[in-house]
Scaffold this motif. Structure first.
Motif, short mmCIF file in Angstrom:
data_model
loop_
_atom_site.label_atom_id
_atom_site.label_comp_id
_atom_site.label_asym_id
_atom_site.label_seq_id
_atom_site.Cartn_x
_atom_site.Cartn_y
_atom_site.Cartn_z
N TYR A 11 0.87 -1.18 0.00
CA TYR A 11 0.00 0.00 0.00
C TYR A 11 0.91 1.23 0.00
O TYR A 11 1.91 1.26 0.72
CB TYR A 11 -0.88 -0.03 1.25
N ALA B 99 1.26 5.74 -0.38
CA ALA B 99 0.62 7.05 -0.30
C ALA B 99 1.60 8.14 -0.69
O ALA B 99 2.78 8.09 -0.32
CB ALA B 99 0.12 7.30 1.12
N ARG C 188 -2.83 7.45 -4.00
CA ARG C 188 -2.78 6.20 -3.24
C ARG C 188 -2.62 5.04 -4.23
O ARG C 188 -3.12 5.10 -5.36
CB ARG C 188 -4.04 5.97 -2.40
N SER D 2 -6.50 1.18 4.13
CA SER D 2 -6.23 2.54 4.59
C SER D 2 -6.64 2.71 6.05
O SER D 2 -5.96 3.38 6.83
CB SER D 2 -6.97 3.56 3.72
N ASP E 72 -4.31 5.40 7.81
CA ASP E 72 -4.09 6.44 6.80
C ASP E 72 -5.10 7.57 6.95
O ASP E 72 -5.05 8.54 6.20
CB ASP E 72 -4.16 5.83 5.39
#
Length: 514
Positions: A415, A417, A423, A492, A497
């Motif tokens: 994952y 960011a 994202r 997330s 996040d």
């Protein structure tokens, strides 16, 4: 009685010898961190035309990790959070702010090795606070980025290591050549920072300075304690300067552009006017891209030569076979890929895919390990391989179970960011990237003057590693896309996040709608 004394004496000597052997058996660790060095910036890893014979040798003798990534960054200077993730072994979302400060409760990698009886030594680029620098290392050489920054590899303001942690403008130094061609140090002159770019005729390159420092330490090492050395090169970060003989290896007109080369990025990714993107004119014509790629490969090949010198010194001193050598980059770099120049994105080669090699004492014959991993997994992996206790503050995962063949993966997804704009979620063969650009509002009238936007990309990474063919709009990929979106939102929340961040008042998820 006499025989008992003899036995006790023999026992004592035996225990002393065993203790000495145990002490000597601790491996040294050399952690080499390069700057803006994408995965394909190593020939043995990506098969591109860049020449990296010394890093190739490390890779072909050791272990190659093919899927190691930067988790991301909340600011355009990705170097800072990248280093924070490496040094703390913590996820992007577990850092303090953007990663400038490492709190005392986060046991940094240098501290872990100090606690294990190592001498901890630092050379090169340091992007965190002075207090964490002081507590992580008990010795060092030349340090960069403590208050004055100049984009010039041939006269970068540097600091000699200071145990008191007082790095001021007054004690900054520059390495230059004197009239006899010897390397000397002098203070930074008033107004000099804004001066013209220098060349190899004026002084040594930062890569040469850091390599010289490392070689000096290795040659003088008394071997009383094992060492942990953090050798952080500033190359191949811009300005992409290299001695002429290295630049001549890459004639601009003959440079082969990558499959993802574009003249211009096809849409606003939310951060198109960063510092890095101003380094070249729009559109990025083939001539511009070839010039930038030539400069990039030249500085990488020069960097490779300096790394080779350090490795040679380890071998000459007899310390190579007992030194775990780890090499990684801190981020990718576009240099023409997708029409971009910088690393402020979540494309693989352009921003997040980095080389990660373990070699030296660790033999692997170039075995490629495809397990997903992050930069913050490097810390616990090094500790595990060196048999050093992993601190509880570390949230990364050791790859030793994969190295030992006990597991195929320690993660089943990654994952990523970038600020409030981007994202990405990678699982199996597919990678989803979502771009959000929030509306710009006039502060006085509170009227929206530029509309917000959202763009979705879906790539089959196995078939399309350079991320050139978007599958998101095709009906046959609707189910895959829906699942990837759903899982990315779930991750997330799991990764925190959604945490409020004062640096950026607009959060990605505030404007992301299904």
């Amino acid at each position: 009685m006499k025989s008992i004394k003899i036995i006790l004496c023999i026992l004592f000597v035996t225990l002393q010898i065993q203790a000495q052997k145990k002490k000597q058996s601790k491996p040294n660790v050399l952690l080499i961190y390069t700057d803006d060095h994408r995965y394909t910036g190593v020939h043995a890893l990506g098969g591109q035309d860049v020449k990296t014979p010394n890093i190739d040798k490390l890779a072909n003798e050791g272990l190659i990790f093919t899927n190691t990534y930067l988790m991301g960054s909340y600011n355009g200077g990705t170097c800072m959070p990248s280093r924070a993730q490496l040094l703390t072994g913590r996820r992007l979302f577990d850092l303090k702010g953007i990663g400038r400060v490492i709190p005392t409760e986060q046991v940094a990698i240098g501290e872990a090795f100090l606690n294990a009886g190592y001498n901890s030594h630092v050379i090169g680029k340091w992007h965190q606070d002075n207090k964490s620098l002081g507590r992580m290392f008990n010795s060092g050489a030349t340090i960069m980025s403590r208050g004055i920054y100049l984009t010039d590899h041939y006269r970068m303001p540097l600091w000699d290591w200071r145990a008191d942690g007082k790095y001021t403008k007054e004690n900054a130094i520059i390495y230059i050549y004197d009239k006899k061609g010897n390397i000397v140090k002098r203070g930074v002159k008033k107004g000099e920072i804004k001066g013209p770019i220098n060349t190899e005729k004026d002084g040594p390159h930062t890569s040469e300075i850091y390599a010289n420092n490392a070689i000096d330490y290795i040659e003088k090492n008394k071997k009383e304690k094992p060492f942990f050395m953090y050798l952080a090169f500033h190359a191949p970060h811009d300005p992409r300067q290299a001695p002429k003989k290295y630049k001549d290896m890459y004639p601009e007109e003959k440079m082969k552009l990558t499959p993802s080369y574009m003249e211009q990025h096809p849409f606003d990714n939310g951060h198109m006017t960063t510092r890095d993107e101003s380094l070249a004119a729009w559109p990025r014509t083939p001539a511009i891209a070839r010039k930038e790629l030539s400069d990039y490969y030249a500085i990488i090949t020069h960097l490779d030569a300096q790394i080779g010198r350090v490795i040679t010194s380890l071998k000459k001193s007899g310390q190579y076979e007992n030194t775990i050598i780890v090499l990684s980059g801190d981020s990718g770099l576009a240099v023409g890929n997708h029409g971009l120049m910088g690393k402020q994105n979540v494309y693989d080669e352009d921003g997040i895919h980095v080389p990660f090699i373990i070699s030296g004492k660790i033999k692997g014959k170039g075995r490629r390990i495809d397990a997903f991993s992050y930069i913050h997994d490097i810390y616990p992996t090094i500790c595990d391989v060196a048999n050093v206790k992993i601190p509880e503050s570390v949230t990364g995962k050791s790859l030793k179970p994969v190295i030992d063949g006990k597991k195929e993966q320690v993660r089943d997804y990654t994952y990523h960011a970038y600020r409030q704009h981007q994202r990405a979620y990678r699982k199996g063969e597919y990678k989803l990237i979502e771009f959000v650009r929030a509306p710009d509002i006039d502060k006085h009238s509170k009227v929206e003057f530029i509309s917000g936007s959202r763009t979705t990309l879906l790539f089959n990474f196995k078939k399309d590693p350079w991320e050139t063919t978007n599958l998101a709009f095709l009906p046959e990929y609707k189910e895959t896309l829906d699942n990837m979106r759903k899982e990315m939102r779930e991750k997330s929340i799991e990764l925190n996040d959604y945490k409020e961040r004062n640096e950026y008042p607009v959060d990605f998820w505030d404007y992301y709608t299904d």
